[in-house]
Design a protein around this motif. Structure first.
Motif, PDB file in Angstrom:
ATOM      1  N   VAL A 107      -7.941  -4.522  -0.540  1.00  0.00           N
ATOM      2  CA  VAL A 107      -9.059  -4.088   0.299  1.00  0.00           C
ATOM      3  C   VAL A 107      -8.696  -2.807   1.041  1.00  0.00           C
ATOM      4  O   VAL A 107      -9.514  -1.884   1.167  1.00  0.00           O
ATOM      5  N   GLY A 108      -7.443  -2.742   1.501  1.00  0.00           N
ATOM      6  CA  GLY A 108      -6.977  -1.539   2.191  1.00  0.00           C
ATOM      7  C   GLY A 108      -6.976  -0.312   1.304  1.00  0.00           C
ATOM      8  O   GLY A 108      -7.069   0.823   1.787  1.00  0.00           O
ATOM      9  N   ALA A 109      -6.868  -0.532  -0.013  1.00  0.00           N
ATOM     10  CA  ALA A 109      -6.896   0.588  -0.956  1.00  0.00           C
ATOM     11  C   ALA A 109      -8.317   1.058  -1.239  1.00  0.00           C
ATOM     12  O   ALA A 109      -8.513   2.003  -2.010  1.00  0.00           O
ATOM     13  N   GLY A 110      -9.302   0.411  -0.623  1.00  0.00           N
ATOM     14  CA  GLY A 110     -10.684   0.845  -0.777  1.00  0.00           C
ATOM     15  C   GLY A 110     -11.501   0.022  -1.746  1.00  0.00           C
ATOM     16  O   GLY A 110     -12.658   0.363  -2.024  1.00  0.00           O
ATOM     17  N   LEU A 111     -10.946  -1.074  -2.273  1.00  0.00           N
ATOM     18  CA  LEU A 111     -11.684  -1.903  -3.214  1.00  0.00           C
ATOM     19  C   LEU A 111     -12.592  -2.879  -2.471  1.00  0.00           C
ATOM     20  O   LEU A 111     -12.338  -3.248  -1.328  1.00  0.00           O
ATOM     21  N   ASN A 112     -13.639  -3.325  -3.145  1.00  0.00           N
ATOM     22  CA  ASN A 112     -14.589  -4.267  -2.567  1.00  0.00           C
ATOM     23  C   ASN A 112     -13.888  -5.584  -2.205  1.00  0.00           C
ATOM     24  O   ASN A 112     -13.177  -6.150  -3.042  1.00  0.00           O
ATOM     25  N   SER A 170     -12.125  -8.076  -4.845  1.00  0.00           N
ATOM     26  CA  SER A 170     -10.666  -8.193  -4.793  1.00  0.00           C
ATOM     27  C   SER A 170     -10.230  -9.650  -4.811  1.00  0.00           C
ATOM     28  O   SER A 170      -9.280 -10.026  -5.497  1.00  0.00           O
ATOM     29  N   ILE A 210      -4.592   3.057  -7.507  1.00  0.00           N
ATOM     30  CA  ILE A 210      -5.295   1.769  -7.584  1.00  0.00           C
ATOM     31  C   ILE A 210      -4.945   1.028  -8.872  1.00  0.00           C
ATOM     32  O   ILE A 210      -4.711  -0.185  -8.845  1.00  0.00           O
ATOM     33  N   LEU A 239       0.828  -1.208   0.000  1.00  0.00           N
ATOM     34  CA  LEU A 239       0.000   0.000   0.000  1.00  0.00           C
ATOM     35  C   LEU A 239       0.860   1.254   0.000  1.00  0.00           C
ATOM     36  O   LEU A 239       0.569   2.241  -0.684  1.00  0.00           O
ATOM     37  N   ASP A 257      -1.568   6.148  -3.780  1.00  0.00           N
ATOM     38  CA  ASP A 257      -3.008   6.196  -4.031  1.00  0.00           C
ATOM     39  C   ASP A 257      -3.366   5.631  -5.396  1.00  0.00           C
ATOM     40  O   ASP A 257      -4.488   5.810  -5.870  1.00  0.00           O
TER      41      ASP A 257
END
Length: 637
Positions: free
Chosen positions: A480-485, A489, A444, A437, A442
């Motif tokens: 997931v930590g990057a904000g993805l479902n 993922s 993605i 991460l 940032d």
């Protein structure tokens, strides 16, 4: 089953393997339904040790240590199988004591010696069933606690000694008897049983006839039959290679007779069989492991995987249809096509059992029990129905196939448990995700690209289950930590791990299908990449747009599905050089069609609108070009 295993297991050896498979099945049913037969109902870790002992010993008997042993069963395989069974029984009998006294930290000397023996046997089992690549990964990460204290940066952790490492792996809760083996014991065995029962009662023939009745008359009918029948059977067997060796022996010759080249026919079957592992309701073993890692029901995973799998098969059908249209290939002769009504009437037991399975999975949420009820219905009908009446030889083959299939799974997943344990005990998995991460920032797209490449490379040398388990620990938390479902993922990793089945240099499914077709394996692999091109795109579609895994408002799901189908239609047209209502198109138009497809893939309504406008422009250009060409032809005549 392979000829080598048949030759190795003659006479008493074959009966012993079938007996071990039957005992393993009976024990699993006893545990699943809490029958407590003869008062036997072991605690969780003891039950898993017993299963490992039964099926690891089976794997050591069925799968040879070296090629020279393909046609014989050497004495040392008997010794290893007996040691696996005896060691597991010892650990199972001491399961409660092991938990209460914390044997993973301090254990009696004899327990540590037995654990050492079991660790070596598990490594040998994973080498035989998973190959050297999986063995190397299991060994490298299984021994990681020994040298973690000497690693730099975020890879550093407190080191373990030899005794601590062995006890943690064999008597701890997160390694050999961890999540992968728990999923096998609690879920996968039941679905393996259902798949085998479906096969021995004639399910393969029914689904082939059903696909023929639906698709046989259309242009390029045999290829469409191959796609649909492999989707049905692959979704229930969960194995691309075994599906090719069963349905492919029928569909590939039929495609060749109708005008498809042998390489193209093999590529169609390879792609269709590979997609079966991603197709609900059963999918492959990895789907059950995914549900356990995510802490969700299998029904949720099944529903999430449904639309992407349908999109993949839609792309395959569109491509073979475009190919048939461009080449002028026709459907199958009417005399070879059964009536849909007659096919459904003859195959109602399969549809009934499948309906029971799906109802119990989605509505009743009885995931561990559902496949046994569905199997019971199927076998009960087969015993009394004249058209499907089972013979004793089929029932014996049922137990052999069960032992073979579960033995291979247990050997591989117990070995992969060492990877899970090594990374969990040292805590390196969490540190790796944090570092990934940090490096990606940032971005993605950068993280997804790195994940895709990593999954693809690991998929070349590992089974899909092994690849997924490894990356679900290291990579999925970062996504997931990057904000993805989370679910998207994990499916992203699974899809990219599957791509190695059809992509050079490994392309296991393509090479297997090429062998059935008598085709060139390299050309088959290249055709498979073209036919399976949508597999390279689909993971990005649903990971960026969770509506495609049926998460979100209904209107959003419907709009996303429509846009994705349009994009896939355009990709298929570009790959095969055929556009509906226009006909064959040249290289320029094929490249141009990829622009609206790319715009529709991006999950924004503005890009979708621009995509449809670009599509309209492409059609306008194609119509003008066709009209101009027709005028030139008319003038020249």
């Amino acid at each position: 089953m392979s000829n080598s295993s048949q030759e190795r297991l003659e006479g008493s050896a074959r009966w012993i393997v079938m007996g071990l498979g039957a005992v393993g099945l009976l024990m699993t049913i006893n545990q699943t339904f809490a029958l407590k037969l003869l008062g036997f109902y072991p605690i969780g870790n003891a039950f898993i040790y017993y299963l490992i002992g039964l099926f690891l010993s089976v794997a050591l008997l069925i799968f040879p240590a070296r090629k020279a042993d393909n046609e014989r069963l050497p004495w040392y395989d008997w010794v290893l199988a007996g040691a696996a069974l005896g060691g597991a029984i010892y650990l199972g009998l001491n399961g409660l004591r092991m938990t209460q006294q914390g044997w993973e930290y301090f254990a009696p000397l004899e327990a540590t010696l037995v654990a050492t023996m079991m660790l070596l046997l598990v490594l040998e089992g994973v080498r035989r069933c998973g190959g050297w690549a999986v063995f190397a990964v299991a060994l490298l990460f299984g021994l990681y606690p020994l040298y973690a204290g000497h690693m730099p940066g975020f890879l550093w952790s407190n080191g373990f000694g030899w005794g601590e490492t062995i006890r943690a792996h064999v008597m701890g809760a997160e390694s050999i008897v961890g999540v992968p083996m728990q999923v096998v014991a609690n879920l996968i065995i039941g679905f393996v049983v259902f798949g085998i029962a479906l096969t021995i009662t004639g399910g393969g023939e029914f689904f082939m006839n059903f696909a023929t009745a639906l698709m046989g008359r259309s242009r390029g009918g045999p290829a469409k039959v191959a796609v649909v029948s492999s989707a049905f059977m692959g979704s229930l067997s969960g194995s691309a290679v075994s599906n090719i060796l069963t349905t492919g022996t029928i569909t590939i010759p039929a495609m060749k007779r109708s005008g498809y080249s042998r390489e193209y026919a093999a590529a169609v079957e390879a792609c269709a069989s590979t997609g079966g592992t991603l197709m609900p309701p059963v999918m492959g073993a990895v789907a059950f492991i995914m549900a356990s890692f995510l802490g969700v029901s299998y029904g949720e995973v099944m529903l999430a995987a449904l639309l992407p799998a349908v999109l993949f098969y839609l792309a395959l059908l569109l491509q073979v249809d475009n190919y048939a249209a461009r080449k002028g290939l026709m459907g199958m002769p009417a005399k070879d096509i059964p009536r849909v009504r007659d096919t459904l009437l003859s195959g109602w037991p399969y549809l009934l059992s499948l309906g029971v399975l799906i109802y119990m999975l989605l509505v009743m949420r009885l995931e561990s029990q559902a496949p046994y009820y569905a199997t019971l219905i199927l076998l009960a009908i087969a015993l009394v129905r004249r058209q499907q009446r089972l013979r004793i030889s089929q029932l014996l083959d049922f137990f052999y196939q069960l032992a073979h299939g579960v033995g291979s799974l247990v050997a591989v997943l117990a070995g992969i448990g060492l990877v899970v344990g090594g990374l969990s005990y040292t805590g390196v998995a969490g540190a790796f995700s944090r570092e990934l991460l940090l490096y990606a920032g940032d971005s993605i797209p950068l993280m997804l690209a790195a994940g895709a490449i990593t999954s693809f490379i690991l998929g070349m040398g590992m089974t899909v289950s092994a690849c997924y388990i490894f990356l679900s620990i290291l990579l999925a938390p970062a996504l997931v930590g990057a904000g993805l479902n989370p679910l998207a993922s994990h499916l992203f990793i699974l899809y990219w791990g599957m791509l190695s089945y059809i992509t050079p240099p490994v392309a296991l499914a393509a090479i297997t299908a090429a062998g059935v077709a008598g085709a060139n394996s390299t050309r088959t692999s290249l055709y498979a990449v073209r036919l399976g091109a949508v597999l390279f795109v689909l993971p990005f579609l649903f990971v960026l747009n969770p509506s495609l895994i049926l998460q979100g408002p209904l209107l959003s799901v419907m709009a996303s599905a429509f846009t994705a189908m349009t994009a896939i239609w355009l990709v298929a047209a570009a790959m095969e050089g055929y556009l509906y209502r226009i006909g064959s198109v040249g290289v320029r138009m094929r490249c141009a069609l990829l622009l609206p497809a790319a715009l529709m893939i991006y999950p924004e309504w503005i890009s979708d609108l621009l995509g449809f406008l670009a599509l309209a422009l492409c059609y306008l250009m194609a119509v003008l070009h066709t009209t101009k060409r027709a005028d030139i032809t008319k003038c020249s005549t």
